[in-house]
Design a protein around this motif. Structure first.
Motif, PDB file in Angstrom:
ATOM      1  N   TYR A  58       0.832  -1.208   0.000  1.00  0.00           N
ATOM      2  CA  TYR A  58       0.000   0.000   0.000  1.00  0.00           C
ATOM      3  C   TYR A  58       0.865   1.256   0.000  1.00  0.00           C
ATOM      4  O   TYR A  58       0.700   2.144  -0.833  1.00  0.00           O
ATOM      5  CB  TYR A  58      -0.928   0.011   1.213  1.00  0.00           C
ATOM      6  CG  TYR A  58      -1.780   1.267   1.278  1.00  0.00           C
ATOM      7  CD1 TYR A  58      -2.997   1.327   0.589  1.00  0.00           C
ATOM      8  CD2 TYR A  58      -1.355   2.384   1.977  1.00  0.00           C
ATOM      9  CE1 TYR A  58      -3.764   2.475   0.609  1.00  0.00           C
ATOM     10  CE2 TYR A  58      -2.116   3.541   2.011  1.00  0.00           C
ATOM     11  CZ  TYR A  58      -3.312   3.582   1.324  1.00  0.00           C
ATOM     12  OH  TYR A  58      -4.058   4.738   1.336  1.00  0.00           O
ATOM     13  N   HIS A  59       1.796   1.341   0.938  1.00  0.00           N
ATOM     14  CA  HIS A  59       2.588   2.558   1.071  1.00  0.00           C
ATOM     15  C   HIS A  59       3.550   2.748  -0.105  1.00  0.00           C
ATOM     16  O   HIS A  59       3.849   3.874  -0.487  1.00  0.00           O
ATOM     17  CB  HIS A  59       3.338   2.546   2.395  1.00  0.00           C
ATOM     18  CG  HIS A  59       2.436   2.688   3.581  1.00  0.00           C
ATOM     19  ND1 HIS A  59       1.730   3.842   3.843  1.00  0.00           N
ATOM     20  CD2 HIS A  59       2.097   1.808   4.561  1.00  0.00           C
ATOM     21  CE1 HIS A  59       1.007   3.682   4.932  1.00  0.00           C
ATOM     22  NE2 HIS A  59       1.207   2.457   5.390  1.00  0.00           N
ATOM     23  N   ALA A  60       4.035   1.650  -0.670  1.00  0.00           N
ATOM     24  CA  ALA A  60       4.912   1.764  -1.830  1.00  0.00           C
ATOM     25  C   ALA A  60       4.180   2.437  -2.989  1.00  0.00           C
ATOM     26  O   ALA A  60       4.752   3.262  -3.709  1.00  0.00           O
ATOM     27  CB  ALA A  60       5.422   0.392  -2.248  1.00  0.00           C
ATOM     28  N   MET A  61       2.904   2.103  -3.163  1.00  0.00           N
ATOM     29  CA  MET A  61       2.115   2.700  -4.246  1.00  0.00           C
ATOM     30  C   MET A  61       1.606   4.092  -3.872  1.00  0.00           C
ATOM     31  O   MET A  61       1.650   5.016  -4.679  1.00  0.00           O
ATOM     32  CB  MET A  61       0.923   1.784  -4.577  1.00  0.00           C
ATOM     33  CG  MET A  61       1.282   0.537  -5.340  1.00  0.00           C
ATOM     34  SD  MET A  61       1.777   0.915  -7.048  1.00  0.00           S
ATOM     35  CE  MET A  61       3.453   0.322  -7.045  1.00  0.00           C
ATOM     36  N   ALA A  62       1.118   4.246  -2.646  1.00  0.00           N
ATOM     37  CA  ALA A  62       0.508   5.518  -2.234  1.00  0.00           C
ATOM     38  C   ALA A  62       1.513   6.661  -2.206  1.00  0.00           C
ATOM     39  O   ALA A  62       1.137   7.827  -2.351  1.00  0.00           O
ATOM     40  CB  ALA A  62      -0.141   5.364  -0.859  1.00  0.00           C
ATOM     41  N   THR A  63       2.783   6.342  -2.008  1.00  0.00           N
ATOM     42  CA  THR A  63       3.802   7.395  -1.955  1.00  0.00           C
ATOM     43  C   THR A  63       4.623   7.464  -3.230  1.00  0.00           C
ATOM     44  O   THR A  63       5.652   8.138  -3.276  1.00  0.00           O
ATOM     45  CB  THR A  63       4.762   7.145  -0.768  1.00  0.00           C
ATOM     46  OG1 THR A  63       5.398   5.862  -0.923  1.00  0.00           O
ATOM     47  CG2 THR A  63       4.014   7.181   0.550  1.00  0.00           C
ATOM     48  N   TYR A  64       4.163   6.768  -4.282  1.00  0.00           N
ATOM     49  CA  TYR A  64       4.956   6.696  -5.510  1.00  0.00           C
ATOM     50  C   TYR A  64       5.068   8.040  -6.217  1.00  0.00           C
ATOM     51  O   TYR A  64       6.014   8.292  -6.931  1.00  0.00           O
ATOM     52  CB  TYR A  64       4.375   5.655  -6.459  1.00  0.00           C
ATOM     53  CG  TYR A  64       5.312   5.311  -7.583  1.00  0.00           C
ATOM     54  CD1 TYR A  64       6.442   4.533  -7.337  1.00  0.00           C
ATOM     55  CD2 TYR A  64       5.088   5.774  -8.879  1.00  0.00           C
ATOM     56  CE1 TYR A  64       7.315   4.219  -8.355  1.00  0.00           C
ATOM     57  CE2 TYR A  64       5.968   5.458  -9.901  1.00  0.00           C
ATOM     58  CZ  TYR A  64       7.070   4.688  -9.637  1.00  0.00           C
ATOM     59  OH  TYR A  64       7.948   4.382 -10.647  1.00  0.00           O
ATOM     60  N   GLY A  65       4.105   8.905  -5.997  1.00  0.00           N
ATOM     61  CA  GLY A  65       4.284  10.248  -6.536  1.00  0.00           C
ATOM     62  C   GLY A  65       3.189  10.772  -7.449  1.00  0.00           C
ATOM     63  O   GLY A  65       3.050  11.976  -7.595  1.00  0.00           O
ATOM     64  N   ASP A  66       2.383   9.915  -8.071  1.00  0.00           N
ATOM     65  CA  ASP A  66       1.336  10.429  -8.944  1.00  0.00           C
ATOM     66  C   ASP A  66      -0.011   9.807  -8.568  1.00  0.00           C
ATOM     67  O   ASP A  66      -0.101   8.914  -7.724  1.00  0.00           O
ATOM     68  CB  ASP A  66       1.663  10.185 -10.428  1.00  0.00           C
ATOM     69  CG  ASP A  66       1.817   8.698 -10.759  1.00  0.00           C
ATOM     70  OD1 ASP A  66       1.315   7.863  -9.985  1.00  0.00           O
ATOM     71  OD2 ASP A  66       2.433   8.380 -11.783  1.00  0.00           O
ATOM     72  N   TRP A  67      -1.062  10.296  -9.195  1.00  0.00           N
ATOM     73  CA  TRP A  67      -2.411   9.876  -8.852  1.00  0.00           C
ATOM     74  C   TRP A  67      -2.659   8.401  -9.173  1.00  0.00           C
ATOM     75  O   TRP A  67      -3.461   7.733  -8.512  1.00  0.00           O
ATOM     76  CB  TRP A  67      -3.432  10.744  -9.586  1.00  0.00           C
ATOM     77  CG  TRP A  67      -3.392  10.613 -11.086  1.00  0.00           C
ATOM     78  CD1 TRP A  67      -2.651  11.340 -11.950  1.00  0.00           C
ATOM     79  CD2 TRP A  67      -4.140   9.680 -11.884  1.00  0.00           C
ATOM     80  NE1 TRP A  67      -2.867  10.925 -13.247  1.00  0.00           N
ATOM     81  CE2 TRP A  67      -3.787   9.917 -13.236  1.00  0.00           C
ATOM     82  CE3 TRP A  67      -5.071   8.678 -11.593  1.00  0.00           C
ATOM     83  CZ2 TRP A  67      -4.316   9.188 -14.286  1.00  0.00           C
ATOM     84  CZ3 TRP A  67      -5.607   7.943 -12.638  1.00  0.00           C
ATOM     85  CH2 TRP A  67      -5.234   8.212 -13.961  1.00  0.00           C
ATOM     86  N   LYS A  68      -1.941   7.880 -10.176  1.00  0.00           N
ATOM     87  CA  LYS A  68      -2.151   6.485 -10.557  1.00  0.00           C
ATOM     88  C   LYS A  68      -1.688   5.543  -9.440  1.00  0.00           C
ATOM     89  O   LYS A  68      -2.353   4.540  -9.159  1.00  0.00           O
ATOM     90  CB  LYS A  68      -1.404   6.185 -11.855  1.00  0.00           C
ATOM     91  CG  LYS A  68      -2.021   6.860 -13.079  1.00  0.00           C
ATOM     92  CD  LYS A  68      -1.278   6.539 -14.351  1.00  0.00           C
ATOM     93  CE  LYS A  68       0.052   7.278 -14.409  1.00  0.00           C
ATOM     94  NZ  LYS A  68       0.733   7.105 -15.718  1.00  0.00           N
TER      95      LYS A  68
END
Length: 395
Positions: free
Chosen positions: A131-141
């Motif tokens: 979850y956090h790897a994706m949520a903090t990736y940087g863009d809305w996607k």
């Protein structure tokens, strides 16, 4: 016996057939698996080496290790039951005696699904928070995909018969399993030098020309927290003794120049580039205070390496970081004000730096290579026994 290792890592293949990796996954990494099998097949993203300089890369290929490349698994189809590349993964699983899925990774999720479909024994290495790897990736996607990634990882791990977590508690609580599990860090330290604390004590008590603050992480990573560190230093730069902020890691320093100039930190920031692994420890010996203000972390390899050299460390309270340092050394992610307060206090207290140095070394002892190799060896021996037992049942 052939095992399949499934992960999203990007490998680079040269015209001579040699395979390299930008971070981690040197050939020595595969020995933990090859010790138990005749052949290890790695299925991951594969791209051409092109004109990259191999001296800055890890050589991944070697005896008993083969690679099967596949296309980038990310995209809209990751939301569907038929993600891009699943047929490739399924074919690879059908040829394997056992599967090792390193999660979070899209290829890993597909490998677990394929292993269940084909009744192939599999085990899982949990090395981060989906979850956090994706949520903090940087863009809305990434933020949109984060809950779905979390669901896929929970589903994959929950029914796993054999699971290896790199944290003591954090990832176990986030992604529990009903099967057997062990805690074994993915970071292996060489035998620690017993004079580390003595040398660090001598450094802390002697006045130095500059206080050296350090960070180690990819400059292109959106979740390492560089902006938090810059903002914290800008808040307290007039209260600190003369200092230098050294940053070790690959990536473009130009991406940060504008922010550094805006905060009037240009005279303090030094980009150290990349260094061979052993040289990283030498770099750490010159660091007085090490920062890890990450937005998310699996465990924190760079922090563990800093602890092993007796660095006084501050970090955010995410991932496995709270398992490595005390509550007093933690701050909320993105909270530059809190980090600034702790940094200012630590910068002016030789006594506190010495206390943190002693605690650092004591914590680092648990990551020595021999201890972790023994835990990991038993884990994969047990997995191998599961495969043999399944074969015997089928006879």
């Amino acid at each position: 016996m052939n095992w399949l290792f499934a992960h999203d890592n990007r490998f680079l293949k040269g015209e001579d057939g040699q395979v390299y990796s930008e971070v981690a996954f040197s050939y020595s990494n595969w020995q933990r698996y090859v010790a138990h099998v005749d052949q290890l097949t790695v299925i991951a993203r594969m791209e051409p080496l092109d004109d990259l300089d191999t001296k800055f890369l890890n050589l991944s290929g070697g005896e008993h290790v083969t690679f099967e490349g596949m296309q980038n698994p990310y995209g809209i189809r990751a939301f569907t039951p038929f993600p891009r590349g699943y047929k490739t993964v399924l074919a690879a699983v059908e040829k394997a005696d056992g599967v090792i899925a390193r999660l979070p990774s899209e290829i890993g999720y597909m490998a677990v699904k394929a292993a269940r479909k084909t009744n192939t024994p599999y085990c899982i290495e949990v090395v981060g928070d989906a979850y956090h790897a994706m949520a903090t990736y940087g863009d809305w996607k990434g933020k949109l995909y984060a809950p779905f990634a979390e669901w896929k990882m929970r589903r994959s791990v929950r029914k796993s018969q054999s699971t290896l977590y790199i944290t003591d508690k954090h990832l176990q609580e986030r992604y529990p399993t009903i099967g057997q599990s062990v805690s074994c860090s993915n970071v292996e330290l060489p035998k620690l030098a017993m004079d580390t604390i003595e040398r660090r004590h001598e450094r802390n008590k002697k006045p130095t020309e500059k206080l050296i603050i350090g960070m180690n992480g990819s400059l292109s990573s959106p979740y390492k927290g560089f902006e938090t560190a810059f903002q914290a230093l800008a808040r307290i730069k007039s209260y600190l003794p003369p200092f230098e902020f050294r940053i070790l890691g690959r990536g473009s320093k130009e991406d940060w120049r504008e922010l550094i100039d805006q905060l009037e930190l240009a005279e303090h920031v030094v980009f150290s580039g990349t260094l061979p692994h052993q040289a990283v420890y030498e770099w750490l010996d010159d660091i007085d205070i090490f920062l890890m203000p990450s937005k998310t972390e699996g465990q924190g390899r760079a922090l563990i390496e800093a602890l092993s050299r007796g660095c006084s460390c501050l970090g955010s309270n995410v991932g496995g970081i709270p398992e490595l340092i005390t509550k007093e050394q933690l701050h909320e992610p993105n909270d530059a004000t809190e980090l600034a307060k702790k940094l200012a206090k630590l910068a002016t207290s030789q006594e506190q730096r010495q206390q943190y140095a002693r605690l650092a070394f004591e914590r680092a002892v648990t990551f020595q290579r021999e201890r972790l190799q023994e835990i990991r060896h038993r884990f994969f021996q047990d997995f191998k026994s599961i495969i043999h037992n399944k074969r015997n049942e089928e006879l």
